[in-house]
Scaffold this active site. Structure first.
Site, PDB file in Angstrom:
ATOM      1  N   ASP A   1      45.344  55.483  45.600  1.00  0.00           N
ATOM      2  CA  ASP A   1      45.831  55.406  44.279  1.00  0.00           C
ATOM      3  C   ASP A   1      46.454  53.887  44.273  1.00  0.00           C
ATOM      4  O   ASP A   1      47.416  53.216  44.759  1.00  0.00           O
ATOM      5  CB  ASP A   1      47.068  56.229  43.903  1.00  0.00           C
TER       6      ASP A   1
ATOM      7  N   LYS B   1      43.575  61.527  36.268  1.00  0.00           N
ATOM      8  CA  LYS B   1      45.011  61.791  36.853  1.00  0.00           C
ATOM      9  C   LYS B   1      46.011  61.719  36.253  1.00  0.00           C
ATOM     10  O   LYS B   1      46.209  60.471  35.749  1.00  0.00           O
ATOM     11  CB  LYS B   1      45.106  61.218  38.306  1.00  0.00           C
TER      12      LYS B   1
ATOM     13  N   LYS C   1      44.404  56.783  36.207  1.00  0.00           N
ATOM     14  CA  LYS C   1      45.598  57.400  36.400  1.00  0.00           C
ATOM     15  C   LYS C   1      46.619  57.013  35.621  1.00  0.00           C
ATOM     16  O   LYS C   1      46.641  55.734  35.276  1.00  0.00           O
ATOM     17  CB  LYS C   1      45.975  57.369  38.035  1.00  0.00           C
TER      18      LYS C   1
END
Length: 248
Positions: free
Chosen positions: A96, A202, A160
């Site tokens: 990430d 996400k 995300k």
């Protein structure tokens, strides 16, 4: 959404990213992730090898995720690429990475595009799933629209919402709330569906209840499939309690 508990929990990246986290904290979160049926354990780079050993020694069906350039998104591209390679070498399955927020806020969009294209290629070259953190609390609507488009066309696997470490005062100064917001997730889905319908979403930041998970999943328009939608949270135990008690 009325999903069974196992279906909800398989969407969770159980997270431990506090700077004062110890090995025992990581071990506890690993054990929780296995017990609750989470998809992955997400750790700081210093703990990737340790998390990998926990997963392998237990034979657990659990992925290992590392954060990159977290939480600021302020490193140069080559340093970010090197960090991705180290994460892979240490046993990560996923990374990430924070978008280059300093470039975003400077309006240097060509550089943002080049950076994200480069880090996505690097991650995929290592066989890693890559999620790009756009830190919604720091961007205006116009900046979101542009950044979401760049992420959607970069080849990233997921977009995300945030790090969970946002500066609340700055966020408030530009009219934003920290944490995962359903409106932002809806906008992500709208942009992704235009430019890259396969892009996963996400949601992360302040997610502690089953109701939040359900609201965010609905806002995403994605199926309850961990290849399409994830939740990042350090509060998997709280969500699991809601699931177990039938609370929504």
């Amino acid at each position: 959404m009325g999903l069974p508990g196992a279906d909800i929990m398989k969407l969770v990246d159980h997270t431990i990213l506090k700077p004062y986290s110890t090995k025992e904290d990581v071990r506890r979160v690993f054990q929780e992730a296995v017990s609750f049926g989470c998809y992955s354990i997400c750790v700081n780079p210093v703990y990737v090898s340790f998390a990998r050993s926990l997963v392998d020694d237990a034979g657990a069906n659990l992925r290992v995720c590392s954060v990159i350039d977290f939480p600021f998104g302020a490193m140069d591209t080559e340093s970010r690429v090197e960090a991705i390679a180290r994460a892979a070498a240490n046993g990560a399955d996923e990374v990430d990475i924070v978008a280059p927020i300093t470039l975003v806020k400077s309006g240097r969009w060509a550089e943002v595009t080049r950076d994200l294209s480069r880090v996505v290629r690097a991650a995929h070259g290592e066989g890693l799933v890559i999620k790009v953190i756009v830190e919604d609390a720091y961007t205006t609507r116009d900046e979101k629209l542009k950044l979401y488009e760049i992420v959607a066309t970069s080849g990233a696997d997921f977009i995300k919402t945030g790090t969970g470490f946002e500066d609340r005062e700055y966020a408030s100064s530009i009219g934003n709330r920290p944490g995962a917001q359903a409106d932002n997730v809806r906008l992500m889905a709208e942009v992704a569906n235009k430019y890259n319908p396969s892009l996963g979403i996400k949601a992360a930041g302040g997610i502690r209840t089953l109701r939040q998970v359900q609201e965010l999943l609905e806002a995403s328009g994605r199926p309850p499939d961990p290849s399409k939608f994830r939740i990042g949270t350090s509060a998997a135990a709280s969500i699991w309690r809601d699931v177990s008690s039938g609370r929504a």
